[in-house]
Enzyme design. Structure first.
Site, mmCIF file in Angstrom:
data_model
loop_
_atom_site.group_PDB
_atom_site.id
_atom_site.type_symbol
_atom_site.label_atom_id
_atom_site.label_comp_id
_atom_site.label_asym_id
_atom_site.label_seq_id
_atom_site.Cartn_x
_atom_site.Cartn_y
_atom_site.Cartn_z
ATOM 1 N N HIS A 1 -6.364 13.150 6.527
ATOM 2 C CA HIS A 1 -7.161 11.998 6.073
ATOM 3 C C HIS A 1 -6.663 10.707 6.695
ATOM 4 O O HIS A 1 -5.534 10.620 7.187
ATOM 5 C CB HIS A 1 -7.177 11.876 4.542
ATOM 6 C CG HIS A 1 -5.861 11.669 3.864
ATOM 7 N ND1 HIS A 1 -5.067 12.713 3.430
ATOM 8 C CD2 HIS A 1 -5.187 10.530 3.541
ATOM 9 C CE1 HIS A 1 -3.981 12.222 2.865
ATOM 10 N NE2 HIS A 1 -4.029 10.908 2.905
ATOM 11 N N HIS B 1 -2.804 4.249 5.905
ATOM 12 C CA HIS B 1 -1.994 5.294 6.541
ATOM 13 C C HIS B 1 -2.890 6.387 7.110
ATOM 14 O O HIS B 1 -4.070 6.469 6.782
ATOM 15 C CB HIS B 1 -0.960 5.892 5.579
ATOM 16 C CG HIS B 1 -1.495 6.612 4.387
ATOM 17 N ND1 HIS B 1 -1.765 5.985 3.189
ATOM 18 C CD2 HIS B 1 -1.837 7.915 4.208
ATOM 19 C CE1 HIS B 1 -2.210 6.867 2.316
ATOM 20 N NE2 HIS B 1 -2.266 8.050 2.899
ATOM 21 N N GLU C 1 1.719 9.761 6.940
ATOM 22 C CA GLU C 1 1.951 10.760 5.870
ATOM 23 C C GLU C 1 1.857 12.141 6.492
ATOM 24 O O GLU C 1 0.966 12.391 7.326
ATOM 25 C CB GLU C 1 0.891 10.596 4.772
ATOM 26 C CG GLU C 1 0.992 11.619 3.644
ATOM 27 C CD GLU C 1 -0.080 11.454 2.598
ATOM 28 O OE1 GLU C 1 -1.001 10.628 2.757
ATOM 29 O OE2 GLU C 1 -0.006 12.170 1.577
HETATM 30 C C1 LIG Z 1 -2.435 9.942 -3.178
HETATM 31 C C2 LIG Z 1 -1.121 10.567 -2.889
HETATM 32 C C3 LIG Z 1 -0.790 10.561 -1.408
HETATM 33 C C4 LIG Z 1 -1.759 11.525 -0.713
HETATM 34 O O1 LIG Z 1 -1.639 12.705 -1.083
HETATM 35 O O2 LIG Z 1 -2.577 11.137 0.136
HETATM 36 C C5 LIG Z 1 -0.818 9.168 -0.853
HETATM 37 O O3 LIG Z 1 -1.409 8.844 0.159
HETATM 38 S S1 LIG Z 1 0.097 8.034 -1.776
HETATM 39 C C6 LIG Z 1 -0.051 6.492 -0.802
HETATM 40 C C7 LIG Z 1 0.845 5.404 -1.363
HETATM 41 N N1 LIG Z 1 2.238 5.728 -1.164
HETATM 42 C C8 LIG Z 1 2.935 5.238 -0.112
HETATM 43 O O4 LIG Z 1 2.438 4.460 0.672
HETATM 44 C C9 LIG Z 1 4.380 5.703 0.000
HETATM 45 C C10 LIG Z 1 5.004 5.254 1.295
HETATM 46 N N2 LIG Z 1 5.012 3.810 1.399
HETATM 47 C C11 LIG Z 1 6.170 3.080 1.223
HETATM 48 O O5 LIG Z 1 7.246 3.616 0.988
HETATM 49 C C12 LIG Z 1 6.045 1.572 1.370
HETATM 50 O O6 LIG Z 1 4.699 1.190 1.201
HETATM 51 C C13 LIG Z 1 6.527 1.062 2.769
HETATM 52 C C14 LIG Z 1 5.734 1.671 3.889
HETATM 53 C C15 LIG Z 1 8.021 1.363 2.929
HETATM 54 C C16 LIG Z 1 6.321 -0.426 2.814
HETATM 55 O O7 LIG Z 1 6.936 -0.946 1.672
HETATM 56 P P1 LIG Z 1 6.809 -2.505 1.358
HETATM 57 O O8 LIG Z 1 7.351 -2.789 0.012
HETATM 58 O O9 LIG Z 1 5.419 -2.975 1.648
HETATM 59 O O10 LIG Z 1 7.859 -3.052 2.373
HETATM 60 P P2 LIG Z 1 7.727 -4.233 3.306
HETATM 61 O O11 LIG Z 1 6.751 -5.245 2.809
HETATM 62 O O12 LIG Z 1 9.127 -4.672 3.541
HETATM 63 O O13 LIG Z 1 7.141 -3.575 4.633
HETATM 64 C C17 LIG Z 1 8.000 -3.333 5.710
HETATM 65 C C18 LIG Z 1 7.182 -3.623 6.947
HETATM 66 O O14 LIG Z 1 6.189 -2.583 7.046
HETATM 67 C C19 LIG Z 1 4.911 -3.169 7.041
HETATM 68 N N3 LIG Z 1 4.041 -2.267 6.293
HETATM 69 C C20 LIG Z 1 4.056 -2.026 4.977
HETATM 70 N N4 LIG Z 1 3.098 -1.122 4.661
HETATM 71 C C21 LIG Z 1 2.474 -0.822 5.818
HETATM 72 C C22 LIG Z 1 1.391 0.043 6.168
HETATM 73 N N5 LIG Z 1 0.759 0.764 5.237
HETATM 74 N N6 LIG Z 1 1.004 0.120 7.455
HETATM 75 C C23 LIG Z 1 1.649 -0.612 8.406
HETATM 76 N N7 LIG Z 1 2.687 -1.462 8.155
HETATM 77 C C24 LIG Z 1 3.078 -1.548 6.870
HETATM 78 C C25 LIG Z 1 5.053 -4.514 6.376
HETATM 79 O O15 LIG Z 1 4.013 -5.379 6.790
HETATM 80 C C26 LIG Z 1 6.396 -4.938 6.886
HETATM 81 O O16 LIG Z 1 6.250 -5.363 8.214
HETATM 82 P P3 LIG Z 1 6.885 -6.777 8.661
HETATM 83 O O17 LIG Z 1 6.282 -7.799 7.717
HETATM 84 O O18 LIG Z 1 6.463 -6.957 10.089
HETATM 85 O O19 LIG Z 1 8.379 -6.631 8.452
HETATM 86 CO CO CO Z 2 -2.600 9.795 1.675
#
Ligand SMILES: CC[C@@H](C(=O)O)C(=O)SCCNC(=O)CCNC(=O)[C@H](O)C(C)(C)COP(=O)(O)OP(=O)(O)OC[C@H]1O[C@@H](n2cnc3c(N)ncnc32)[C@H](O)[C@@H]1OP(=O)(O)O
Ligand code: CO
Length: 134
Positions: free
Chosen positions: A7, A79, A130
């Site tokens: 997905h 994602h 993912e």
């Molecule tokens: C429904 C269940 C399952 C499925 O079966 O499909 C799912 O899909 S669950 C979906 C939700 N769960 C998750 O997303 C878990 C994994 N995600 C994480 O652990 C966090 O979201 C993260 C990725 C570590 C980011 O955490 P966050 O608190 O936002 O940290 P930062 O703000 O410090 O972000 C660091 C850096 O990364 C950029 N970022 C954040 N999210 C994304 C993204 N989705 N895509 C791209 N970039 C992302 C963020 O902008 C920061 O960048 P900089 O600002 O340049 O440092």
């Molecule tokens: Co998902």
């Protein structure tokens, strides 16, 4: 290592509104909402002939997508999910290659009741990945 594209996920501020829009404006088949407290999201899936679109909104105060929506208030691509034959072997290989596996590295059951893991977006061209056990 990579199998099918399972997905593509879009984070939305209002899941009901986004679901209705996909149904009415795009004629999409949209599943019923799944509330997933262990992931901090509520999701629906749009079933397509060759993959699915996952619409997700935050659930609870510690949702991992709250920060994403704060930066992208109207929503956005969140994602991509690839299937892998062996998620533990994939995890171990990725770690050896220096990729960051998010959380404690132990797969958890995702929306399809299959083990999933996430890889840090900064390690993969700004894209949160993912992996789902096929
Ligand atoms: C429904 C269940 C399952 C499925 O079966 O499909 C799912 O899909 S669950 C979906 C939700 N769960 C998750 O997303 C878990 C994994 N995600 C994480 O652990 C966090 O979201 C993260 C990725 C570590 C980011 O955490 P966050 O608190 O936002 O940290 P930062 O703000 O410090 O972000 C660091 C850096 O990364 C950029 N970022 C954040 N999210 C994304 C993204 N989705 N895509 C791209 N970039 C992302 C963020 O902008 C920061 O960048 P900089 O600002 O340049 O440092
Ligand atoms: Co998902």
């Amino acid at each position: 290592m990579l199998g099918r594209l399972n997905h593509v996920a879009i984070a939305v501020p209002d899941l009901a509104a986004a679901s209705a829009q996909y149904r009415t404006m795009l004629g999409a088949e949209v599943t019923e909402p799944q509330v997933l407290p262990e992931h901090g999201v509520t999701v629906v899936f749009i079933v397509l002939p060759n993959t699915k679109i996952e619409l997700l909104e935050p659930l609870g105060k510690d949702s991992p997508i709250t920060a994403f929506l704060a930066k992208n208030p109207s929503g956005g691509m969140h994602h991509v999910c690839y299937e892998v034959d062996d998620i533990l072997a994939a995890r171990d290989r990725l770690r050896q290659e220096g990729a960051r596996v998010l959380g404690d590295g132990e797969p958890r059951l995702g929306a399809h009741d299959k083990p999933v893991l996430f890889l840090h977006p900064k390690d993969f061209n700004g894209t949160l990945i993912e992996l789902e056990q096929a």
